[in-house]
Design a protein around this motif. Structure first.
Motif, PDB file in Angstrom:
ATOM      1  N   GLN A  36       0.853  -1.192   0.000  1.00 16.28           N
ATOM      2  CA  GLN A  36       0.000   0.000   0.000  1.00 16.28           C
ATOM      3  C   GLN A  36       0.887   1.240   0.000  1.00 16.28           C
ATOM      4  O   GLN A  36       1.870   1.297   0.748  1.00 16.28           O
ATOM      5  CB  GLN A  36      -0.886  -0.002   1.253  1.00 16.28           C
ATOM      6  CG  GLN A  36      -2.055   0.940   1.134  1.00 16.28           C
ATOM      7  CD  GLN A  36      -3.178   0.548   2.075  1.00 16.28           C
ATOM      8  OE1 GLN A  36      -2.912  -0.010   3.142  1.00 16.28           O
ATOM      9  NE2 GLN A  36      -4.408   0.813   1.708  1.00 16.28           N
ATOM     10  N   ASN A  37       0.546   2.200  -0.826  1.00 15.29           N
ATOM     11  CA  ASN A  37       1.340   3.434  -0.964  1.00 15.29           C
ATOM     12  C   ASN A  37       2.837   3.124  -1.146  1.00 15.29           C
ATOM     13  O   ASN A  37       3.690   3.754  -0.522  1.00 15.29           O
ATOM     14  CB  ASN A  37       1.160   4.348   0.259  1.00 15.29           C
ATOM     15  CG  ASN A  37      -0.301   4.697   0.461  1.00 15.29           C
ATOM     16  OD1 ASN A  37      -1.027   4.877  -0.522  1.00 15.29           O
ATOM     17  ND2 ASN A  37      -0.739   4.756   1.711  1.00 15.29           N
ATOM     18  N   TYR A  95      -1.566  -5.120  -4.731  1.00 15.94           N
ATOM     19  CA  TYR A  95      -1.470  -3.656  -4.583  1.00 15.94           C
ATOM     20  C   TYR A  95      -2.855  -3.120  -4.265  1.00 15.94           C
ATOM     21  O   TYR A  95      -3.815  -3.416  -4.969  1.00 15.94           O
ATOM     22  CB  TYR A  95      -0.957  -3.027  -5.880  1.00 15.94           C
ATOM     23  CG  TYR A  95       0.466  -3.423  -6.212  1.00 15.94           C
ATOM     24  CD1 TYR A  95       1.531  -2.619  -5.847  1.00 15.94           C
ATOM     25  CD2 TYR A  95       0.730  -4.621  -6.877  1.00 15.94           C
ATOM     26  CE1 TYR A  95       2.840  -2.988  -6.147  1.00 15.94           C
ATOM     27  CE2 TYR A  95       2.031  -5.002  -7.180  1.00 15.94           C
ATOM     28  CZ  TYR A  95       3.081  -4.181  -6.809  1.00 15.94           C
ATOM     29  OH  TYR A  95       4.367  -4.560  -7.101  1.00 15.94           O
ATOM     30  N   PHE A  96      -2.930  -2.328  -3.221  1.00 15.73           N
ATOM     31  CA  PHE A  96      -4.241  -1.825  -2.805  1.00 15.73           C
ATOM     32  C   PHE A  96      -4.474  -0.368  -3.202  1.00 15.73           C
ATOM     33  O   PHE A  96      -5.402   0.256  -2.747  1.00 15.73           O
ATOM     34  CB  PHE A  96      -4.414  -2.016  -1.291  1.00 15.73           C
ATOM     35  CG  PHE A  96      -4.591  -3.470  -0.959  1.00 15.73           C
ATOM     36  CD1 PHE A  96      -5.835  -4.070  -1.021  1.00 15.73           C
ATOM     37  CD2 PHE A  96      -3.498  -4.265  -0.646  1.00 15.73           C
ATOM     38  CE1 PHE A  96      -6.001  -5.418  -0.760  1.00 15.73           C
ATOM     39  CE2 PHE A  96      -3.651  -5.624  -0.387  1.00 15.73           C
ATOM     40  CZ  PHE A  96      -4.892  -6.196  -0.441  1.00 15.73           C
ATOM     41  N   ASP A  97      -3.582   0.176  -4.047  1.00 16.00           N
ATOM     42  CA  ASP A  97      -3.753   1.588  -4.403  1.00 16.00           C
ATOM     43  C   ASP A  97      -3.518   1.836  -5.884  1.00 16.00           C
ATOM     44  O   ASP A  97      -3.215   2.934  -6.296  1.00 16.00           O
ATOM     45  CB  ASP A  97      -2.806   2.464  -3.570  1.00 16.00           C
ATOM     46  CG  ASP A  97      -1.420   1.853  -3.479  1.00 16.00           C
ATOM     47  OD1 ASP A  97      -1.135   0.940  -4.274  1.00 16.00           O
ATOM     48  OD2 ASP A  97      -0.646   2.274  -2.610  1.00 16.00           O
ATOM     49  N   LEU A  98      -3.671   0.802  -6.704  1.00 16.71           N
ATOM     50  CA  LEU A  98      -3.389   0.985  -8.134  1.00 16.71           C
ATOM     51  C   LEU A  98      -4.651   1.077  -8.984  1.00 16.71           C
ATOM     52  O   LEU A  98      -4.582   0.983 -10.200  1.00 16.71           O
ATOM     53  CB  LEU A  98      -2.516  -0.176  -8.649  1.00 16.71           C
ATOM     54  CG  LEU A  98      -1.060  -0.207  -8.184  1.00 16.71           C
ATOM     55  CD1 LEU A  98      -0.305  -1.292  -8.934  1.00 16.71           C
ATOM     56  CD2 LEU A  98      -0.369   1.134  -8.397  1.00 16.71           C
ATOM     57  N   ASP A 107     -10.466  -3.004  -5.650  1.00 17.49           N
ATOM     58  CA  ASP A 107      -9.764  -2.849  -4.381  1.00 17.49           C
ATOM     59  C   ASP A 107      -8.410  -3.545  -4.343  1.00 17.49           C
ATOM     60  O   ASP A 107      -7.699  -3.458  -3.366  1.00 17.49           O
ATOM     61  CB  ASP A 107     -10.649  -3.366  -3.233  1.00 17.49           C
ATOM     62  CG  ASP A 107     -11.134  -4.781  -3.471  1.00 17.49           C
ATOM     63  OD1 ASP A 107     -10.816  -5.339  -4.535  1.00 17.49           O
ATOM     64  OD2 ASP A 107     -11.824  -5.323  -2.593  1.00 17.49           O
ATOM     65  N   ARG A 108      -8.033  -4.235  -5.405  1.00 19.53           N
ATOM     66  CA  ARG A 108      -6.788  -5.009  -5.317  1.00 19.53           C
ATOM     67  C   ARG A 108      -6.268  -5.318  -6.722  1.00 19.53           C
ATOM     68  O   ARG A 108      -7.004  -5.820  -7.562  1.00 19.53           O
ATOM     69  CB  ARG A 108      -7.115  -6.325  -4.592  1.00 19.53           C
ATOM     70  CG  ARG A 108      -5.965  -7.242  -4.409  1.00 19.53           C
ATOM     71  CD  ARG A 108      -6.375  -8.510  -3.682  1.00 19.53           C
ATOM     72  NE  ARG A 108      -7.339  -9.308  -4.421  1.00 19.53           N
ATOM     73  CZ  ARG A 108      -7.707 -10.537  -4.080  1.00 19.53           C
ATOM     74  NH1 ARG A 108      -7.235 -11.091  -2.988  1.00 19.53           N
ATOM     75  NH2 ARG A 108      -8.576 -11.210  -4.795  1.00 19.53           N
TER      76      ARG A 108
END
Ligand code: ADP
Ligand code: LIP
Length: 350
Positions: A36-37, A95-98, A107-108
Motif C-alpha cells: 500500500q502506498n 497492490y491496494f492503491d493501483l 480494491d486489489r
C-alpha cells in the motif's frame, strides 16, 4: 465411485471396505505480499489451498492437500506441501492503491511475481474422496489434473480462478480468459460446483454453465447467488468490517464445502460460506475460526426465518427451492453425502 458391497455380501476373501477420505484440496500455497502506498504492509501465507484447509481444519472436516512450494517456503503449515528444491514458491503481490486491475477488482491489483511448478496427475494420490477442490491460484492446475480429480472424487468443486487466469509475461499482472478458451471446458460437465466472483463470472456464460453444474457467484459484501438449472437464489451476507479482502472467496468456498459435507442444502451451505468469507475480510492473513461457527449459522437461519416477512406462497417457493437444492438432488452428490447428514454431531435444522 464404486460402492463396496454391504458386509452381508462380502465373502471372506473380498477386500475390506476402505472408507473414503473426505476432501481433497489441490492448489499451491503461496506467499502474499500486501503493498500500500509503495510500502509492504504484510507478508502472509496465501493460496486458496491455505485458506480452505484452515476452514476445513477448524470445522473438523478431514482433508488431504496437494500443494507445491519452493525451497524458500517459510510458513509452518498443518498439511505439508511437496517441496521442489530447484524452484521458488509462488508469490503474489497485491497492490491496494493501483485502481482497477485486469480482473476488474477495484480494491486489489494482483501480480504473480514467481511461480512454482504445476500439480501433475501423478502428484495426486490414487485414493477416492467424497469431495475434490480444484483451487489453483497461479496456473498450477492443468486440464489433466482436473481430469484425474473428477475420476477419483465423487463431487468436484472448482474455483474458476484456477482455470481462467493468465499472467502478463512482463510484470505478472493477472488477467482472465473466457472459460470456453481456457482448455478446461470439455471437463466441466463432470464437475459438481463452479465458484466465481462477480468479476470472474463475466468470463463465463452462466446460463450455459448452470445447466452443467451448480454455479455460485460471490459478490463481496452483497453475499452470493446460486444458479442451478432453472433455480436461482440470493444468499444474503453477514456484516463485516473489511480490513483485507484477500482469501474471502477461498474461505467462502471452504465454508460451502464444509456445509455440503455436513449435509446442508446448497443455500444453507452457501450461508456458511458467507460467514467464513465475512470473517476472513476482517483479518490480514489467515483468520482463526472456532467451533461456534455452525452455531452462529444456525442462529442466523432462525433469526432470518423470524424476520422473513414473506407471503405464504413465496415462503413455499423458497422451501421448495431449498428442497430442490438439497444434496440429495445432485446426482453426483446423491448417495455419498446423504448418509453423512449429521457427521460430527452438527445439526443445522431449518
Ligand atoms: N465486505 C464484506 N462484508 C461481508 N462479507 C463479505 C465481504 N467481502 C466478502 N464477503 C464474503 O465473502 C464472499 C467472497 O467474497 P468476494 O469478494 O466475492 O470473493 P473474492 O475474494 O473471490 O473476490 C462473499 O460472497 C461474502 O459472503
Ligand atoms: O482473495 P481470493 O480471491 O479469495 O484468493 C486469493 C487469490 O486470488 C490470490 O492469488 C492469492 O495470492 C491469495 O492468497 C488468495 O488465495
Amino acid at each position: 465411485m464404486t460402492l463396496n458391497p454391504p458386509p452381508s455380501q462380502q465373502t471372506p476373501h473380498s477386500p475390506r471396505r476402505i472408507p473414503n477420505r473426505r476432501v481433497l484440496i489441490v492448489g499451491n500455497y503461496c506467499h502474499d505480499v500486501l503493498i500500500q502506498n509503495g510500502s509492504v504492509v504484510a507478508e502472509t501465507l496465501g493460496g486458496a489451498a491455505s485458506f480452505i484447509s484452515n476452514v476445513l481444519d477448524s470445522s473438523s472436516v478431514s482433508c488431504e492437500l496437494v500443494s507445491k512450494v519452493g525451497h524458500d517456503f517459510r510458513f509452518e503449515v498443518t498439511h505439508s506441501p511437496i517441496v521442489v528444491p530447484e524452484k521458488e514458491t509462488t508469490v503474489f503481490e497485491a497492490y491496494f492503491d493501483l485502481g482497477i486491475d485486469g480482473i476488474g477488482h477495484a480494491d486489489r491489483v494482483l501480480k504473480r511475481v514467481s511461480a512454482c511448478d504445476p500439480i501433475l496427475p501423478s502428484d495426486i494420490p490414487d485414493s477416492s474422496f467424497d469431495f475434490g477442490m480444484a483451487v489453483g491460484v497461479g496456473g498450477e492446475i492443468l486440464p489433466e489434473t482436473l481430469e484425474k480429480m473428477v475420476e477419483i472424487c465423487d463431487v468436484v468443486a472448482v474455483d474458476i480462478q484456477a482455470l481462467i487466469r493468465v499472467f502478463d509475461p512482463v510484470d505478472g499482472a493477472v488477467k482472465l480468459v473466457d472459460l470456453k478458451e481456457s482448455g478446461f471446458f470439455h471437463i466441466l460437465h463432470r464437475i459438481g460446483f463452479l465458484k466465481a466472483s462477480s468479476d470472474e463470472a463475466l468470463f463465463m456464460d452462466v446460463e450455459q454453465m448452470k445447466q452443467l453444474c451448480c454455479v455460485v457467484v460471490t459478490n463481496g459484501e452483497k453475499g452470493c447467488r446460486i444458479y442451478h438449472k432453472d433455480d436461482e437464489a440470493t444468499v444474503t451476507p453477514f456484516l463485516a468490517k473489511q480490513v483485507d479482502p484477500t482469501g474471502a472467496g477461498d474461505s467462502f468456498l471452504g465454508g460451502l464445502v464444509v456445509g455440503l459435507v455436513e449435509g446442508l442444502t446448497v443455500p444453507d451451505a452457501a450461508l456458511l460460506g458467507n460467514l467464513f468469507g465475512s470473517i476472513t475480510v476482517e483479518h490480514i492473513g489467515q483468520p482463526k475460526f472456532d467451533l461456534m461457527m455452525l452455531q452462529r449459522v444456525q442462529d442466523e437461519v432462525q433469526k432470518r426465518k423470524k424476520q422473513c416477512n414473506l407471503s405464504s406462497s413465496h415462503k413455499n417457493d423458497l422451501n421448495e427451492f431449498h428442497e430442490r437444492l438439497s444434496p440429495a438432488r445432485f446426482s453426483c452428490v446423491d448417495s455419498q453425502l446423504q448418509p453423512k447428514l449429521l457427521v460430527n454431531g452438527h445439526s443445522c435444522d431449518r
